[in-house]
Design a protein around this motif. Structure first.
Motif, PDB file in Angstrom:
ATOM      1  N   ASP A  70       9.491   1.423  -5.975  1.00 38.93           N
ATOM      2  CA  ASP A  70       9.849   1.137  -7.363  1.00 38.93           C
ATOM      3  C   ASP A  70       9.946  -0.357  -7.642  1.00 38.93           C
ATOM      4  O   ASP A  70       9.621  -0.822  -8.747  1.00 38.93           O
ATOM      5  CB  ASP A  70      11.180   1.813  -7.719  1.00 38.93           C
ATOM      6  N   ASN A  71      10.417  -1.140  -6.666  1.00 36.09           N
ATOM      7  CA  ASN A  71      10.593  -2.575  -6.908  1.00 36.09           C
ATOM      8  C   ASN A  71       9.288  -3.256  -7.287  1.00 36.09           C
ATOM      9  O   ASN A  71       9.274  -4.187  -8.095  1.00 36.09           O
ATOM     10  CB  ASN A  71      11.183  -3.260  -5.671  1.00 36.09           C
ATOM     11  N   LEU A  72       8.197  -2.796  -6.712  1.00 38.59           N
ATOM     12  CA  LEU A  72       6.902  -3.411  -6.978  1.00 38.59           C
ATOM     13  C   LEU A  72       6.516  -3.262  -8.440  1.00 38.59           C
ATOM     14  O   LEU A  72       6.163  -4.242  -9.116  1.00 38.59           O
ATOM     15  CB  LEU A  72       5.834  -2.791  -6.077  1.00 38.59           C
ATOM     16  N   VAL A  73       6.600  -2.033  -8.949  1.00 32.16           N
ATOM     17  CA  VAL A  73       6.189  -1.797 -10.336  1.00 32.16           C
ATOM     18  C   VAL A  73       7.225  -2.344 -11.315  1.00 32.16           C
ATOM     19  O   VAL A  73       6.880  -2.783 -12.421  1.00 32.16           O
ATOM     20  CB  VAL A  73       5.924  -0.304 -10.584  1.00 32.16           C
ATOM     21  N   GLN A  74       8.499  -2.333 -10.948  1.00 32.14           N
ATOM     22  CA  GLN A  74       9.518  -2.913 -11.818  1.00 32.14           C
ATOM     23  C   GLN A  74       9.309  -4.414 -11.982  1.00 32.14           C
ATOM     24  O   GLN A  74       9.429  -4.957 -13.085  1.00 32.14           O
ATOM     25  CB  GLN A  74      10.918  -2.628 -11.258  1.00 32.14           C
ATOM     26  N   TYR A  75       8.981  -5.071 -10.871  1.00 27.46           N
ATOM     27  CA  TYR A  75       8.727  -6.510 -10.936  1.00 27.46           C
ATOM     28  C   TYR A  75       7.489  -6.802 -11.781  1.00 27.46           C
ATOM     29  O   TYR A  75       7.470  -7.739 -12.594  1.00 27.46           O
ATOM     30  CB  TYR A  75       8.560  -7.086  -9.537  1.00 27.46           C
ATOM     31  N   ARG A 117       0.818  -1.214   0.000  1.00 28.69           N
ATOM     32  CA  ARG A 117       0.000   0.000   0.000  1.00 28.69           C
ATOM     33  C   ARG A 117       0.856   1.269   0.000  1.00 28.69           C
ATOM     34  O   ARG A 117       0.334   2.372  -0.122  1.00 28.69           O
ATOM     35  CB  ARG A 117      -0.961  -0.002   1.195  1.00 28.69           C
ATOM     36  N   PHE A 118       2.172   1.101   0.167  1.00 29.01           N
ATOM     37  CA  PHE A 118       3.092   2.215  -0.009  1.00 29.01           C
ATOM     38  C   PHE A 118       3.707   2.129  -1.398  1.00 29.01           C
ATOM     39  O   PHE A 118       3.827   1.049  -1.974  1.00 29.01           O
ATOM     40  CB  PHE A 118       4.216   2.157   1.039  1.00 29.01           C
ATOM     41  N   LEU A 119       4.096   3.264  -1.947  1.00 26.14           N
ATOM     42  CA  LEU A 119       4.789   3.267  -3.230  1.00 26.14           C
ATOM     43  C   LEU A 119       6.208   2.736  -3.069  1.00 26.14           C
ATOM     44  O   LEU A 119       6.905   3.044  -2.097  1.00 26.14           O
ATOM     45  CB  LEU A 119       4.853   4.686  -3.794  1.00 26.14           C
TER      46      LEU A 119
END
Length: 241
Positions: A86-91, A82-84
C-alpha cells in the motif's frame, strides 16, 4: 562518532581498495567527514563545513523524522516494488496530487543515474530520435548512457571516441560563461546557441530527441524560450536532473 583510523591511514586504505576513478574532493588535501547534521558536515577534528555539494539531503542531513521513518520501515519490510504494498501506491497518489493531471504515472528508481537513464530511454522511445542536446560541463550520472552525454566526463576523450549524436550547448552562466552580465541580452544569446545547434543538426539530416540540462542556481532562464514550433521541429523533450 569517532574515527577508526587517522586520516593518513584512511587515505592509504582508500588508494589500496577503492578504484582510482572514484575521485575524492580536494585530492591535494582530502576532507575526512565523520558525521553530519542539518546543513553541516564535520571532520574528524570537529571542524564544521557548510554542505553545498550533496544533492540528496533535501531536508538536511540526519533529519530525525527521516531517520525515524526509515528505521521504522526497515524494521518491518525492505524489498522491491514487484510485490504489492500500500505504501507504494499511497506515495504515488500523494506525489501525483502535487503535479498536473497529465503527470499521473510514476517510476520509482534507486538513484539519480537510474532516473536519468530511464528518462533518456523514455525520450528516445517517444521521439524516435537519438540525438541529444546537453550543456557544457554537465554531469548526469555514472552509467554508460549518461557518461556519453556528460561533457564533464567525455571531454577527456579524443574526438573519435565521442558520440556524434550528442550536441553540446554552452552553459548559461552569467559569471564565467560565454555571455555574461555585461551582455545586453544573455538569455536570448544562450537560447540562440541552442537554436543554431538544432539548425545544424537538421542540415545534416539529424533530429534531436531529448534536451538534457543539469540545473544550477546561477543559470539564467531566457525570457523568450525557443518557440514551440522549433521544439516540435527537433521532436524534443527537455528534462533536468
Amino acid at each position: 562518532m569517532t574515527e577508526t583510523y587517522d586520516k593518513p591511514k584512511t587515505i592509504d586504505l582508500r588508494k589500496k581498495h577503492i578504484g582510482p576513478s572514484c575521485k575524492v574532493f580536494f585530492s591535494h588535501d582530502p576532507i575526512k567527514i565523520v558525521r553530519a547534521k542539518g546543513q553541516y558536515m564535520y571532520n574528524e577534528s570537529g571542524e564544521r563545513y557548510l554542505d553545498c555539494i550533496n544533492n540528496v539531503a533535501h531536508v538536511g542531513h540526519c533529519h530525525p523524522d527521516v531517520v525515524r521513518a526509515g528505521a521504522k520501515q526497515m524494521e518491518l519490510l525492505n524489498t522491491n516494488s514487484r510485490f504489492l504494498h500500500d505504501n507504494l501506491v499511497q506515495y504515488a497518489q500523494r506525489l501525483q496530487a502535487t503535479l498536473p493531471d497529465k503527470l499521473s504515472v510514476c517510476y520509482f528508481v534507486n538513484s539519480g543515474s537510474e532516473a536519468n537513464d530511464l528518462a533518456l530511454r523514455l525520450a528516445w522511445q517517444y521521439t524516435g530520435h537519438k540525438d541529444i542536446i546537453t550543456l557544457d560541463h554537465a554531469y548526469h550520472g555514472h552509467v554508460s548512457s549518461l557518461i556519453a552525454i556528460s561533457p564533464y566526463k567525455f571531454h577527456q576523450l579524443v574526438d573519435s571516441e565521442r558520440d556524434p549524436s550528442v550536441h553540446v550547448a554552452p552553459s548559461p552562466d552569467m559569471y564565467r560563461g560565454k555571455y555574461r552580465e555585461d551582455h545586453p541580452d544573455p538569455a536570448t544569446a544562450y537560447a540562440d546557441e541552442v537554436h543554431d545547434i538544432i539548425q545544424r543538426a537538421h542540415s545534416k539530416g539529424r533530429k534531436a530527441g531529448p534536451d538534457r540540462a543539469s540545473p544550477l542556481a546561477r543559470r539564467l532562464p531566457p525570457p523568450h524560450p525557443l518557440s514551440l514550433k522549433e521544439g516540435q521541429g527537433c521532436a524534443s523533450n527537455c528534462f533536468t536532473g
